[in-house]
Write a protein that holds these residues in place. Structure first.
Motif, PDB file in Angstrom:
ATOM      1  N   ARG A 293       0.836  -1.209   0.000  1.00 51.51           N
ATOM      2  CA  ARG A 293       0.000   0.000   0.000  1.00 51.51           C
ATOM      3  C   ARG A 293       0.870   1.259   0.000  1.00 51.51           C
ATOM      4  O   ARG A 293       0.630   2.201  -0.732  1.00 51.51           O
ATOM      5  N   LYS A 500     -17.836  -9.443   7.776  1.00 50.97           N
ATOM      6  CA  LYS A 500     -16.908  -8.472   8.372  1.00 50.97           C
ATOM      7  C   LYS A 500     -17.607  -7.879   9.579  1.00 50.97           C
ATOM      8  O   LYS A 500     -18.687  -7.315   9.388  1.00 50.97           O
ATOM      9  N   GLU A 506     -11.685  -6.596   1.731  1.00 55.25           N
ATOM     10  CA  GLU A 506     -10.518  -7.000   0.939  1.00 55.25           C
ATOM     11  C   GLU A 506      -9.761  -8.079   1.709  1.00 55.25           C
ATOM     12  O   GLU A 506      -9.845  -8.152   2.934  1.00 55.25           O
TER      13      GLU A 506
HETATM   14  P1  XMP Z   1     -11.934  -3.443   4.223  1.00 54.38           P
HETATM   15  O1  XMP Z   1     -11.073  -4.391   3.474  1.00 54.38           O
HETATM   16  O2  XMP Z   1     -11.165  -2.505   5.099  1.00 54.38           O
HETATM   17  O3  XMP Z   1     -12.615  -2.541   3.088  1.00 54.38           O
HETATM   18  O4  XMP Z   1     -13.066  -4.115   4.951  1.00 54.38           O
HETATM   19  C1  XMP Z   1     -13.619  -1.576   3.308  1.00 54.38           C
HETATM   20  C2  XMP Z   1     -13.730  -0.743   2.034  1.00 54.38           C
HETATM   21  O5  XMP Z   1     -12.520  -0.016   1.822  1.00 54.38           O
HETATM   22  C3  XMP Z   1     -11.930  -0.385   0.596  1.00 54.38           C
HETATM   23  N1  XMP Z   1     -10.476  -0.446   0.811  1.00 54.38           N
HETATM   24  C4  XMP Z   1      -9.600   0.487   0.390  1.00 54.38           C
HETATM   25  N2  XMP Z   1      -9.796   1.634  -0.297  1.00 54.38           N
HETATM   26  N3  XMP Z   1      -7.470   2.063  -0.244  1.00 54.38           N
HETATM   27  C5  XMP Z   1      -8.734   2.407  -0.624  1.00 54.38           C
HETATM   28  O6  XMP Z   1      -8.892   3.447  -1.288  1.00 54.38           O
HETATM   29  C6  XMP Z   1      -7.200   0.932   0.453  1.00 54.38           C
HETATM   30  O7  XMP Z   1      -6.048   0.639   0.775  1.00 54.38           O
HETATM   31  C7  XMP Z   1      -8.321   0.107   0.783  1.00 54.38           C
HETATM   32  N4  XMP Z   1      -8.459  -1.061   1.459  1.00 54.38           N
HETATM   33  C8  XMP Z   1      -9.775  -1.374   1.468  1.00 54.38           C
HETATM   34  C9  XMP Z   1     -12.530  -1.722   0.233  1.00 54.38           C
HETATM   35  O8  XMP Z   1     -12.498  -1.978  -1.172  1.00 54.38           O
HETATM   36  C10 XMP Z   1     -13.929  -1.584   0.780  1.00 54.38           C
HETATM   37  O9  XMP Z   1     -14.753  -0.848  -0.111  1.00 54.38           O
END
Ligand code: XMP
Length: 508
Positions: A293, A500, A506
């Protein structure tokens, strides 16, 4: 333009209240309860809605407001905590119940402008422990439930209305009608918040502020920056330059589609920086998700700002920031939190004439409505959230060009099947993941040792919690057959059935 103020006392549905009001074609803005009365007076609001909140009015640290607000002559609607606060401020009696009233409850109302065209008995959504025992002088009880003696009250002379339940949530059967009654019967609104008006006004405003200068916008291919680009293009055409950094981690054909849309349908200068090789080099051997990232983010902004540095006569810097990125929340007592998470910081050595945020008044659904009216293709306007690091966080372990191609192919099949079966708008997000696992398979008479692909599909309103999507087996089966038949080097498909929490959306 008519405006409603949503005065935020820290409740969880506050953005929803503003969205519901806007759905009824009246502009609503959210301000924290710390906003000075003078500012409220100066804004000539047609009405004020006090939101709910997690506190008790008895707690001296809970959010309060000066009772003078009740004397402004501006119609007020109090919801849940807002209802109790009005009671407390106006001298009524609020008590704490031995147990909470929570969930769908039958509500019975007496005649009131707020309940016109609402059946005498209907279902409402309650979530409270404190309740109104005695309304303030001048207030009439206009509704009750089995456990709540004052589920609604009003002072018609002062145009102050209050409900203990949440009309903004869909579980309240006639909540939308009640909000409409407040806006149109009590506040006298006409309903002038329509996207055509917004587009026309915004284009005029942008032309005025930009004059003959240039504008630079970072285009990611996401909904917000795409709609901002469309709007700015309509306003100033070739004075706009969009910079699209293609890191090679987009979905199949996505970069080409973005380029085609903005070069063929819109008048602007479009710069596509193809730098997949640079990203692949920087990511070589990297397996840790956070490290990936960080690298992708750093490389991205380096390329982006280097490209912008090369532009002469830069003029303004535009961003696709939308309303939820800018709302000041009324949560907590001392600190007003301001979230700017989608705003990009400009480096010190790059000077602009100013910052433009043409979508900063709009909620996501309004941004989409504007996008459709501007003629941006539906696939872009209804695009699902896609993480900034792209497929980089959907390939577990080291990223290679071969793995990107395998994942893109599988993901394309999934998207195609979801679209054919009408799941595009129904599901919050669906995508494929390449877990970096090889499994044994058999094809014809041959043993194979190839990639495993995982499918992730979720339903969620806020992405803080999510449920796995109950896609019918026959559709999953079709997706699996197509992926293993049409995509090279995949011999197994699995479906992720985790909520979740404990998982995230993700995989990385
Ligand atoms: P997670 O994986 O945290 O995802 O449950 C929640 C939402 O956030 C998005 N996501 C990201 N968006 N940079 C972004 O701009 C990132 O590093 C990132 N990681 C997760 C994910 O697609 C979902 O909509």
């Amino acid at each position: 333009m008519e405006k409603i103020l949503v005065l935020d006392f820290g409740g969880q549905y506050n953005q929803l209240i503003a969205r519901r009001v806007r759905d009824l074609q009246v502009y609503a803005e959210i301000l924290p309860y710390t906003v000075p009365l003078e500012q409220i007076k100066a804004n000539n609001y047609k009405g004020i809605i006090f939101t709910g909140g997690p506190n008790s009015v008895f707690d001296p640290a809970s959010p309060h407001y000066t009772p003078e607000i009740l004397e402004l002559g501006v119609p007020i609607l109090g919801i849940c905590y807002g209802c109790q606060l009005i009671c407390h401020m106006a001298g009524g009696e609020v008590k704490t119940a031995p147990s909470s009233e929570y969930g769908k409850i039958t509500f019975k109302h007496a005649p009131s402008p707020l309940f016109e065209e609402v059946p005498e008995l209907s279902t409402v959504w309650m979530s409270h422990t404190d309740y109104i025992a005695t309304p303030p002088a001048g207030f009439a009880i206009t509704g009750k439930t089995l456990d709540c003696p004052v589920a609604a009250m009003d002072n018609k002379d002062k145009k102050i209305y209050a409900v203990q339940f949440h009309p903004e949530v869909t579980h309240s059967e006639f909540g939308k009608q009640m909000l409409a009654n407040f806006l149109f019967r009590v506040c006298g609104c006409q309903g002038d918040w329509v996207m055509d008006n917004f587009i026309e006004q915004k284009i005029q405003e942008l032309r005025q502020s930009i004059g003959s200068q240039n504008v630079i916008l970072g285009l990611s291919g996401g909904v917000d920056s795409s709609v901002a680009a469309g709007l700015l293009s309509r306003a100033v055409g070739k004075q706009l330059t969009c910079v699209f950094v293609d890191h090679g981690l987009m979905r199949k054909n996505e970069g080409d589609e973005v380029e085609k849309t903005f070069t063929q349908l819109f008048d602007m200068n479009f710069i596509r920086v193809n730098c997949a090789d640079r990203f692949m080099k920087a990511l070589k051997g990297v397996t840790d998700p956070e490290e990936k990232r960080k690298i992708i983010g750093t490389e991205f902004f380096e390329v982006f700002w280097d490209t912008i540095r090369e532009q002469r006569d830069k003029g303004f810097f535009a961003q696709g920031t939308i309303y939820p990125d800018c709302i000041e929340s009324g949560k907590g007592d001392a600190d007003v939190i301001k979230t700017h998470h989608n705003r990009v910081n400009t480096p010190g050595d790059v000077q602009f004439a100013g910052i433009l945020e043409p979508l900063c008044d709009l909620f996501k659904d309004e941004v989409r409505a504007v996008g459709e009216k501007l003629g941006i293709p539906k696939a872009l306007v209804w695009r699902q959230p896609f993480p900034g690091p792209g497929l980089g966080v959907r390939i577990i372990g080291e990223i290679t060009a071969e793995k990107i191609a395998v994942l893109q192919d599988a993901d394309w099949v999934l998207r195609d099947e979801m679209a054919k079966n009408g799941y595009e708008k129904e599901l919050a997000q669906f995508f494929c993941v390449l877990p970096n696992v090889s499994t044994v398979g058999v094809m014809g008479d041959h043993r194979t040792y190839d990639h495993l692909i995982a499918i992730r599909a979720v339903t969620t309103d806020d992405f803080m919690t999510a449920d796995w999507a109950k896609i019918p087996f026959d559709i999953l089966s079709q997706v699996s057959n197509r992926i293993t038949n049409e995509c090279a080097h995949i011999n197994r498909v699995v479906y992720d059935i985790t909520t979740k929490p404990p998982a995230t959306v993700e995989w990385e």
